[in-house]
Design a protein around this motif. Structure first.
Motif, short mmCIF file in Angstrom:
data_model
loop_
_atom_site.label_atom_id
_atom_site.label_comp_id
_atom_site.label_asym_id
_atom_site.label_seq_id
_atom_site.Cartn_x
_atom_site.Cartn_y
_atom_site.Cartn_z
N PRO A 5 0.80 -1.23 0.00
CA PRO A 5 0.00 0.00 0.00
C PRO A 5 0.83 1.29 0.00
CG PRO A 5 -0.90 -1.58 1.58
CD PRO A 5 0.39 -2.17 1.06
N PHE A 6 1.95 1.30 0.76
CA PHE A 6 2.71 2.55 0.92
C PHE A 6 4.18 2.33 0.56
CE2 PHE A 6 -0.74 2.59 4.02
CZ PHE A 6 -1.30 3.86 3.86
N LEU A 7 4.69 3.13 -0.37
CA LEU A 7 6.13 3.15 -0.64
C LEU A 7 6.62 4.57 -0.41
CD1 LEU A 7 8.68 1.65 -1.66
CD2 LEU A 7 8.10 2.43 -3.96
N LEU A 8 7.59 4.74 0.50
CA LEU A 8 8.12 6.06 0.84
C LEU A 8 9.49 6.21 0.19
CD1 LEU A 8 5.95 5.51 3.01
CD2 LEU A 8 7.50 6.42 4.73
N LEU A 9 9.80 7.40 -0.29
CA LEU A 9 11.16 7.69 -0.74
C LEU A 9 11.96 8.15 0.47
CD1 LEU A 9 13.01 7.87 -3.30
CD2 LEU A 9 12.50 10.31 -3.32
N GLY A 10 13.11 7.54 0.69
CA GLY A 10 13.96 7.92 1.82
C GLY A 10 15.35 8.30 1.35
N THR A 11 16.03 9.09 2.16
CA THR A 11 17.44 9.41 1.90
C THR A 11 18.15 9.42 3.25
OG1 THR A 11 18.94 10.90 0.73
CG2 THR A 11 17.23 11.95 2.03
N THR A 12 19.48 9.58 3.24
CA THR A 12 20.19 9.54 4.52
C THR A 12 20.54 10.96 4.98
OG1 THR A 12 22.20 9.13 3.27
CG2 THR A 12 21.17 7.24 4.31
N ALA A 13 20.57 11.13 6.28
CA ALA A 13 20.96 12.42 6.89
C ALA A 13 21.97 12.11 7.99
CB ALA A 13 19.73 13.09 7.49
N ASN A 14 22.68 13.13 8.43
CA ASN A 14 23.57 12.88 9.56
C ASN A 14 22.77 12.79 10.86
OD1 ASN A 14 23.24 15.54 10.61
ND2 ASN A 14 24.83 16.30 9.25
N ARG A 15 23.39 12.29 11.91
CA ARG A 15 22.66 11.99 13.15
C ARG A 15 21.94 13.20 13.73
NH1 ARG A 15 24.26 7.00 15.81
NH2 ARG A 15 23.43 7.80 17.77
N THR A 16 22.62 14.35 13.71
CA THR A 16 22.02 15.55 14.33
C THR A 16 20.83 16.02 13.51
OG1 THR A 16 24.31 16.14 14.79
CG2 THR A 16 22.65 17.80 15.28
N GLN A 17 21.01 16.11 12.20
CA GLN A 17 19.93 16.66 11.38
C GLN A 17 18.75 15.72 11.23
OE1 GLN A 17 22.15 17.82 7.82
NE2 GLN A 17 21.88 19.95 8.39
N SER A 18 18.97 14.41 11.41
CA SER A 18 17.85 13.47 11.25
C SER A 18 16.70 13.81 12.20
CB SER A 18 18.33 12.04 11.49
OG SER A 18 18.69 11.85 12.85
N LEU A 19 17.00 14.47 13.33
CA LEU A 19 15.97 14.80 14.31
C LEU A 19 14.95 15.81 13.77
CD1 LEU A 19 18.21 15.17 17.52
CD2 LEU A 19 17.21 13.10 16.56
N ASN A 20 15.30 16.50 12.68
CA ASN A 20 14.38 17.50 12.11
C ASN A 20 13.39 16.89 11.11
OD1 ASN A 20 15.79 19.53 13.46
ND2 ASN A 20 17.31 19.64 11.82
N TYR A 21 13.46 15.59 10.89
CA TYR A 21 12.67 14.96 9.82
C TYR A 21 11.92 13.75 10.37
CZ TYR A 21 15.89 17.68 6.90
OH TYR A 21 16.61 18.70 6.33
N GLY A 22 11.10 13.13 9.49
CA GLY A 22 10.52 11.85 9.82
C GLY A 22 11.59 10.78 9.67
N CYS A 23 11.81 9.96 10.72
CA CYS A 23 12.90 8.97 10.69
C CYS A 23 12.34 7.57 10.48
CB CYS A 23 13.68 9.03 11.99
SG CYS A 23 14.60 10.57 12.12
N ILE A 24 13.04 6.80 9.63
CA ILE A 24 12.57 5.50 9.19
C ILE A 24 13.58 4.43 9.62
CG2 ILE A 24 12.16 4.08 7.11
CD1 ILE A 24 11.45 6.77 5.66
N VAL A 25 13.08 3.40 10.31
CA VAL A 25 13.91 2.22 10.60
C VAL A 25 13.43 1.13 9.63
CG1 VAL A 25 14.57 0.50 12.31
CG2 VAL A 25 14.15 2.87 13.01
N GLU A 26 14.36 0.63 8.79
CA GLU A 26 13.95 -0.36 7.79
C GLU A 26 14.57 -1.72 8.09
OE1 GLU A 26 15.52 -0.14 3.81
OE2 GLU A 26 17.58 -0.01 4.53
N ASN A 27 13.97 -2.75 7.52
CA ASN A 27 14.61 -4.05 7.43
C ASN A 27 15.52 -3.99 6.20
OD1 ASN A 27 15.22 -6.66 6.41
ND2 ASN A 27 13.44 -7.54 7.44
N PRO A 28 16.85 -4.05 6.38
CA PRO A 28 17.75 -3.80 5.24
C PRO A 28 17.61 -4.84 4.11
CG PRO A 28 19.01 -4.30 7.24
CD PRO A 28 17.57 -4.26 7.64
N GLN A 29 17.10 -6.05 4.44
CA GLN A 29 16.93 -7.06 3.38
C GLN A 29 15.68 -6.79 2.55
OE1 GLN A 29 18.24 -8.36 6.53
NE2 GLN A 29 20.13 -8.20 5.35
#
Length: 426
Positions: free
Chosen positions: A142-166
């Motif tokens: 149902p849902f596919l999100l586009l994600g990118t990487t941020a550094n640790r400090t700046q990630s707090l300003n965004y929606g953060c995604i924990v993925e299953n890497p496989q």
């Protein structure tokens, strides 16, 4: 194997006038989604990307702006240019990032699209929509999100995604967490199947029930407000419904005028590949062009001017002899008189910068040594003082000859008489 043509739609969420406060004074003159970035309205970049996806049938804009003349003119021009229906659906009230999708679900699903893209208007990206579509076809959810990487400090300003890497399933989603959760952030660009509207319906019904408990009239206004990030992504993460597609392409939010200047730089760089015809060429007897520069065909630029890198010059602009212009956006009808120097600045519509004046801002760029750094969503003030940042001249501002304007914001229709540094001129 024969690729099956599928019918797609796209929805661009453009918000409304109570948003974009960090974009003032520029949003006083034009709705933020129509602000020119790299020579074209901000959302034209989105529409161009959507129009190139095979099978795209219709592009819908959802927001709560009044359908005024500039917006209507833009939609008519876009329909003609891309030979696609481009329509605006106006919300009756601000409904959040998901409320408009649910409210206009019949329009979105009309004709039976197999899937639909959802794009936030205030992002700059190279929009890897075809790659997202390939990922979706390979593994429909149902849902596919586009994600990118941020550094640790700046990630707090965004929606953060924990993925299953496989499998790339989203296991956990937190909007602007208070502590570090993940360096994968949400880009605000999605591909949804029609099934995605069911969880939105569940949130709407739950809101309605909660509202009726509070308000027996059943007219509680909040029922239609749905926040995709908190009400849907956070709630459904880890249930096999939400997946992420990672990109290492260009991406930035456009929350403030400073980030619009940065986005302009990113898009001008993209033009090398996507629209080389939009980039000014160095011609004998013409101005000196350094790096990526966009000049509107109606602009008059003196041959001794030096432009670039990362300059965008709008319709009907006049650039005088000996002008030095870099890292700036000059909007419709502005005039830069002889020998002015304009750096890291947005010059508003119809403004005039006098001879030998210097108008300069301080860039707030991501850290060049950190490939995962993004533009900081900068605040205007710190400890009661205006932070040094880019200079913004509102509409029809007049800067006199031989003055210095540094790190300042000048509201529309001001006629200055002297130099200013680190000021907001009301």
């Amino acid at each position: 194997m024969v690729a099956i043509a599928i019918m797609l739609k796209a929805v661009i969420l453009i918000g409304g006038p109570q948003k974009g406060t960090r974009f003032r004074p520029l949003s006083f003159e034009v709705p933020k989604p129509l602000f020119p970035v790299a020579g074209v309205p901000m959302i034209q970049h989105h529409i161009e990307a959507c129009a190139q996806v095979p099978g795209m049938q219709e592009i819908l804009l959802i927001g709560f702006y009044q359908p005024d003349e500039p917006l209507t003119r833009f939609l008519e021009a876009a329909q003609q240019e891309f030979n696609l229906p481009v329509r605006y659906l106006q919300e009756f009230a601000p409904l959040g990032t998901g409320g408009g999708l649910y409210h206009f679900r019949d329009q979105i699903l009309a004709g039976g699209p197999e899937a639909f893209f959802v794009l936030n208007a205030d992002v700059c990206s190279d929009f890897p929509l075809s790659a997202m579509l390939d990922a979706y076809r390979h593994q429909p959810h149902p849902f596919l999100l586009l994600g990118t990487t941020a550094n640790r400090t700046q990630s707090l300003n965004y929606g953060c995604i924990v993925e299953n890497p496989q499998t790339h399933e989203v296991l956990h989603y937190v909007e602007k967490p208070s502590t570090f959760v993940s360096d994968i952030i949400n880009c605000g660009i999605y591909l949804f199947s029609p099934e995605a509207l069911k969880p939105l319906r569940d949130v709407f019904q739950r809101n309605q029930q909660d509202g009726q408990l509070e308000d027996s009239s059943g007219l509680w206004p909040g029922a239609g407000t749905i926040r995709l990030e908190q009400d849907v992504f956070s709630a459904l993460a880890g249930q096999g419904q939400i997946y992420v597609h990672l990109t290492d392409g260009i991406w930035s939010q456009i929350k403030s005028a400073g980030s619009a200047l940065y986005a302009s730089r990113l898009y001008l760089g993209q033009y090398q590949l996507t629209h080389p015809e939009r980039l000014a060429k160095h011609t004998p007897g013409g101005p000196r062009i350094r790096g990526n520069v966009y000049i509107h065909p109606t602009a008059k630029v003196a041959p001794s001017a030096v432009l670039g890198p990362n300059v965008s010059i709008g319709e009907g602009v006049t650039v005088g002899e000996g002008v030095r212009l870099r890292e700036s956006i000059v909007l419709h009808g502005a005039t830069l008189q002889e020998h002015t120097c304009v750096l890291h600045t947005i010059v508003g519509w119809g403004s005039t910068v006098g001879r030998w004046a210097r108008v300069e801002g301080t860039p707030n760029d991501p850290n060049p040594n950190d490939p995962r750094a993004h533009m900081d969503s900068e605040s205007l003030f710190k400890d009661g003082k205006l932070l040094p940042a880019i200079t913004i001249l509102g509409c029809r501002v007049r800067i006199p000859a031989e003055v210095l304007i540094l790190n300042s914001i000048v509201l529309p229709h001001k006629e200055l008489s002297r130099s200013f540094t680190n000021q907001i001129i009301l």
